[in-house]
Design a protein around this motif. Sequence first.
Motif, PDB file in Angstrom:
ATOM      1  N   ASP A   1       0.833  -1.205   0.000  1.00 40.00           N
ATOM      2  CA  ASP A   1       0.000   0.000   0.000  1.00 40.00           C
ATOM      3  C   ASP A   1       0.872   1.261   0.000  1.00 40.00           C
ATOM      4  O   ASP A   1       0.585   2.234  -0.706  1.00 40.00           O
ATOM      5  CB  ASP A   1      -0.926   0.014   1.217  1.00 40.00           C
ATOM      6  N   ALA A   2       1.929   1.239   0.818  1.00 45.68           N
ATOM      7  CA  ALA A   2       2.814   2.404   0.877  1.00 45.68           C
ATOM      8  C   ALA A   2       3.558   2.600  -0.438  1.00 45.68           C
ATOM      9  O   ALA A   2       3.817   3.733  -0.854  1.00 45.68           O
ATOM     10  CB  ALA A   2       3.812   2.253   2.026  1.00 45.68           C
ATOM     11  N   ALA A   3       3.885   1.510  -1.105  1.00 47.91           N
ATOM     12  CA  ALA A   3       4.616   1.613  -2.369  1.00 47.91           C
ATOM     13  C   ALA A   3       3.795   2.312  -3.442  1.00 47.91           C
ATOM     14  O   ALA A   3       4.341   3.087  -4.245  1.00 47.91           O
ATOM     15  CB  ALA A   3       5.027   0.228  -2.848  1.00 47.91           C
ATOM     16  N   ILE A   4       2.480   2.062  -3.467  1.00 52.39           N
ATOM     17  CA  ILE A   4       1.656   2.681  -4.499  1.00 52.39           C
ATOM     18  C   ILE A   4       0.963   3.944  -4.009  1.00 52.39           C
ATOM     19  O   ILE A   4       0.223   4.581  -4.757  1.00 52.39           O
ATOM     20  CB  ILE A   4       0.608   1.685  -5.041  1.00 52.39           C
ATOM     21  N   GLY A   5       1.204   4.308  -2.757  1.00 54.41           N
ATOM     22  CA  GLY A   5       0.716   5.588  -2.260  1.00 54.41           C
ATOM     23  C   GLY A   5      -0.720   5.612  -1.806  1.00 54.41           C
ATOM     24  O   GLY A   5      -1.359   6.665  -1.846  1.00 54.41           O
ATOM     25  N   ILE A   6      -1.253   4.479  -1.352  1.00 50.82           N
ATOM     26  CA  ILE A   6      -2.601   4.492  -0.777  1.00 50.82           C
ATOM     27  C   ILE A   6      -2.562   5.349   0.493  1.00 50.82           C
ATOM     28  O   ILE A   6      -1.741   5.119   1.376  1.00 50.82           O
ATOM     29  CB  ILE A   6      -3.079   3.064  -0.457  1.00 50.82           C
ATOM     30  N   PRO A   7      -3.410   6.347   0.591  1.00 51.57           N
ATOM     31  CA  PRO A   7      -3.301   7.298   1.698  1.00 51.57           C
ATOM     32  C   PRO A   7      -3.616   6.675   3.053  1.00 51.57           C
ATOM     33  O   PRO A   7      -4.434   5.748   3.156  1.00 51.57           O
ATOM     34  CB  PRO A   7      -4.327   8.381   1.345  1.00 51.57           C
ATOM     35  N   ALA A   8      -2.955   7.185   4.087  1.00 52.97           N
ATOM     36  CA  ALA A   8      -3.248   6.760   5.456  1.00 52.97           C
ATOM     37  C   ALA A   8      -4.615   7.291   5.855  1.00 52.97           C
ATOM     38  O   ALA A   8      -5.094   8.301   5.326  1.00 52.97           O
ATOM     39  CB  ALA A   8      -2.175   7.285   6.408  1.00 52.97           C
ATOM     40  N   ASP A   9      -5.262   6.614   6.805  1.00 53.35           N
ATOM     41  CA  ASP A   9      -6.596   7.035   7.226  1.00 53.35           C
ATOM     42  C   ASP A   9      -6.556   7.992   8.407  1.00 53.35           C
ATOM     43  O   ASP A   9      -7.585   8.300   9.004  1.00 53.35           O
ATOM     44  CB  ASP A   9      -7.464   5.820   7.569  1.00 53.35           C
ATOM     45  N   VAL A  10      -5.352   8.473   8.758  1.00 53.43           N
ATOM     46  CA  VAL A  10      -5.204   9.456   9.832  1.00 53.43           C
ATOM     47  C   VAL A  10      -4.194  10.508   9.395  1.00 53.43           C
ATOM     48  O   VAL A  10      -3.434  10.301   8.446  1.00 53.43           O
ATOM     49  CB  VAL A  10      -4.702   8.804  11.144  1.00 53.43           C
ATOM     50  N   GLU A  11      -4.206  11.630  10.079  1.00 55.77           N
ATOM     51  CA  GLU A  11      -3.177  12.640   9.850  1.00 55.77           C
ATOM     52  C   GLU A  11      -1.842  12.072  10.333  1.00 55.77           C
ATOM     53  O   GLU A  11      -1.712  11.665  11.491  1.00 55.77           O
ATOM     54  CB  GLU A  11      -3.505  13.913  10.626  1.00 55.77           C
ATOM     55  N   PRO A  12      -0.823  12.004   9.469  1.00 55.13           N
ATOM     56  CA  PRO A  12       0.433  11.375   9.878  1.00 55.13           C
ATOM     57  C   PRO A  12       1.188  12.206  10.897  1.00 55.13           C
ATOM     58  O   PRO A  12       0.988  13.414  11.015  1.00 55.13           O
ATOM     59  CB  PRO A  12       1.211  11.273   8.564  1.00 55.13           C
ATOM     60  N   GLY A  13       2.066  11.526  11.638  1.00 58.35           N
ATOM     61  CA  GLY A  13       2.933  12.225  12.569  1.00 58.35           C
ATOM     62  C   GLY A  13       3.941  13.093  11.830  1.00 58.35           C
ATOM     63  O   GLY A  13       4.066  13.034  10.601  1.00 58.35           O
ATOM     64  N   THR A  14       4.661  13.910  12.575  1.00 62.26           N
ATOM     65  CA  THR A  14       5.705  14.740  11.972  1.00 62.26           C
ATOM     66  C   THR A  14       6.899  13.870  11.578  1.00 62.26           C
ATOM     67  O   THR A  14       7.008  12.708  11.986  1.00 62.26           O
ATOM     68  CB  THR A  14       6.174  15.815  12.954  1.00 62.26           C
ATOM     69  N   VAL A  15       7.807  14.449  10.825  1.00 54.02           N
ATOM     70  CA  VAL A  15       9.005  13.718  10.427  1.00 54.02           C
ATOM     71  C   VAL A  15       9.775  13.253  11.654  1.00 54.02           C
ATOM     72  O   VAL A  15      10.211  12.095  11.728  1.00 54.02           O
ATOM     73  CB  VAL A  15       9.897  14.599   9.523  1.00 54.02           C
ATOM     74  N   ASP A  16       9.944  14.126  12.634  1.00 53.03           N
ATOM     75  CA  ASP A  16      10.697  13.750  13.837  1.00 53.03           C
ATOM     76  C   ASP A  16       9.982  12.654  14.621  1.00 53.03           C
ATOM     77  O   ASP A  16      10.624  11.725  15.130  1.00 53.03           O
ATOM     78  CB  ASP A  16      10.921  14.971  14.734  1.00 53.03           C
ATOM     79  N   GLU A  17       8.654  12.742  14.727  1.00 54.29           N
ATOM     80  CA  GLU A  17       7.902  11.711  15.442  1.00 54.29           C
ATOM     81  C   GLU A  17       8.016  10.365  14.746  1.00 54.29           C
ATOM     82  O   GLU A  17       8.228   9.326  15.385  1.00 54.29           O
ATOM     83  CB  GLU A  17       6.430  12.114  15.540  1.00 54.29           C
ATOM     84  N   LEU A  18       7.907  10.373  13.428  1.00 55.20           N
ATOM     85  CA  LEU A  18       7.978   9.115  12.685  1.00 55.20           C
ATOM     86  C   LEU A  18       9.394   8.545  12.715  1.00 55.20           C
ATOM     87  O   LEU A  18       9.572   7.325  12.766  1.00 55.20           O
ATOM     88  CB  LEU A  18       7.515   9.338  11.245  1.00 55.20           C
ATOM     89  N   ARG A  19      10.397   9.411  12.712  1.00 55.46           N
ATOM     90  CA  ARG A  19      11.772   8.917  12.813  1.00 55.46           C
ATOM     91  C   ARG A  19      11.978   8.192  14.149  1.00 55.46           C
ATOM     92  O   ARG A  19      12.657   7.157  14.215  1.00 55.46           O
ATOM     93  CB  ARG A  19      12.758  10.069  12.685  1.00 55.46           C
ATOM     94  N   ALA A  20      11.367   8.724  15.209  1.00 54.78           N
ATOM     95  CA  ALA A  20      11.460   8.063  16.518  1.00 54.78           C
ATOM     96  C   ALA A  20      10.776   6.704  16.486  1.00 54.78           C
ATOM     97  O   ALA A  20      11.244   5.744  17.116  1.00 54.78           O
ATOM     98  CB  ALA A  20      10.844   8.955  17.594  1.00 54.78           C
ATOM     99  N   VAL A  21       9.664   6.586  15.740  1.00 56.71           N
ATOM    100  CA  VAL A  21       8.977   5.302  15.640  1.00 56.71           C
ATOM    101  C   VAL A  21       9.823   4.303  14.837  1.00 56.71           C
ATOM    102  O   VAL A  21       9.829   3.108  15.141  1.00 56.71           O
ATOM    103  CB  VAL A  21       7.580   5.467  15.014  1.00 56.71           C
ATOM    104  N   VAL A  22      10.546   4.782  13.824  1.00 50.61           N
ATOM    105  CA  VAL A  22      11.451   3.892  13.083  1.00 50.61           C
ATOM    106  C   VAL A  22      12.480   3.286  14.038  1.00 50.61           C
ATOM    107  O   VAL A  22      12.760   2.082  13.996  1.00 50.61           O
ATOM    108  CB  VAL A  22      12.165   4.637  11.936  1.00 50.61           C
ATOM    109  N   ARG A  23      13.023   4.120  14.924  1.00 47.28           N
ATOM    110  CA  ARG A  23      13.998   3.605  15.900  1.00 47.28           C
ATOM    111  C   ARG A  23      13.341   2.585  16.822  1.00 47.28           C
ATOM    112  O   ARG A  23      13.957   1.581  17.199  1.00 47.28           O
ATOM    113  CB  ARG A  23      14.601   4.758  16.698  1.00 47.28           C
ATOM    114  N   ARG A  24      12.096   2.830  17.174  1.00 50.15           N
ATOM    115  CA  ARG A  24      11.381   1.889  18.043  1.00 50.15           C
ATOM    116  C   ARG A  24      11.133   0.567  17.312  1.00 50.15           C
ATOM    117  O   ARG A  24      11.244  -0.511  17.906  1.00 50.15           O
ATOM    118  CB  ARG A  24      10.067   2.515  18.481  1.00 50.15           C
ATOM    119  N   ALA A  25      10.799   0.654  16.034  1.00 53.78           N
ATOM    120  CA  ALA A  25      10.606  -0.568  15.247  1.00 53.78           C
ATOM    121  C   ALA A  25      11.910  -1.341  15.137  1.00 53.78           C
ATOM    122  O   ALA A  25      11.937  -2.574  15.225  1.00 53.78           O
ATOM    123  CB  ALA A  25      10.067  -0.215  13.866  1.00 53.78           C
ATOM    124  N   ASP A  26      13.006  -0.635  14.938  1.00 51.13           N
ATOM    125  CA  ASP A  26      14.307  -1.305  14.897  1.00 51.13           C
ATOM    126  C   ASP A  26      14.598  -2.025  16.209  1.00 51.13           C
ATOM    127  O   ASP A  26      15.117  -3.144  16.223  1.00 51.13           O
ATOM    128  CB  ASP A  26      15.420  -0.287  14.622  1.00 51.13           C
TER     129      ASP A  26
END
Length: 212
Positions: free
Chosen positions: A72-97
């Motif tokens: 879905d992300a590859a073809i750009g299907i939109p998220a159903d919520v307002e996404p977090g900021t770049v900094d917030e999402l970067r922190a989630v990437v670290r959490r996923a790692d």
Amino acid sequence: MTQEQLAEAAGVSVGVVRKLERGGTASLPSLLSIADALGTDIAVLLGQQAPRRSMDRDERAALRLVSAATHDAAIGIPADVEPGTVDELRAVVRRADAAYWGGRYTELGTLLGRLLPEARARFDATSPAEREAAAGVLIDTFQTAGMAANVLDSRDLAYAALTYGRQIAVQGGDDLRDAHLAATTAWVNSATAVPSRGSSSPRPRLTGSSPR
């Protein structure tokens, strides 16, 4: 705990808590804050992991989440919520790692299932000034998805996630991340690509120059 107390503990609005209790959804950073406030993880909060459920079943569910979110992300299907900021999402990437390295694959699948569409939405909606940073978050998320798919024995999905990440890296001229993804792809392709669950099989890194 009342709705107001939970909202205060999680640092979110009461409206977000009420929306969730009515079956709605919220941004990934808000969900993580609420899960932390409740002393649980996001997979339990979203009903995707039940206590004492078979780990194999949980991991199959995690893989389905990663697969759907990756494509879905590859073809750009939109998220159903307002996404977090770049900094917030970067922190989630670290959490996923951290979940990947800790062998918490159900949590990892749940995180990626929401992180991928939000990272794509942030990339698509960001201003030119932040586009490079947003692209980096999305690329890194695809890499983590590739590593998750590989450890869950889905090599085809791993290749797909890494390829999607490389396409964005090439388009944006991010040679460092492209090289990092190429190294990860080679690791997936190696004879020892799929480690035993919970093993410490090394993840490829560019020594001293990790883009994260």
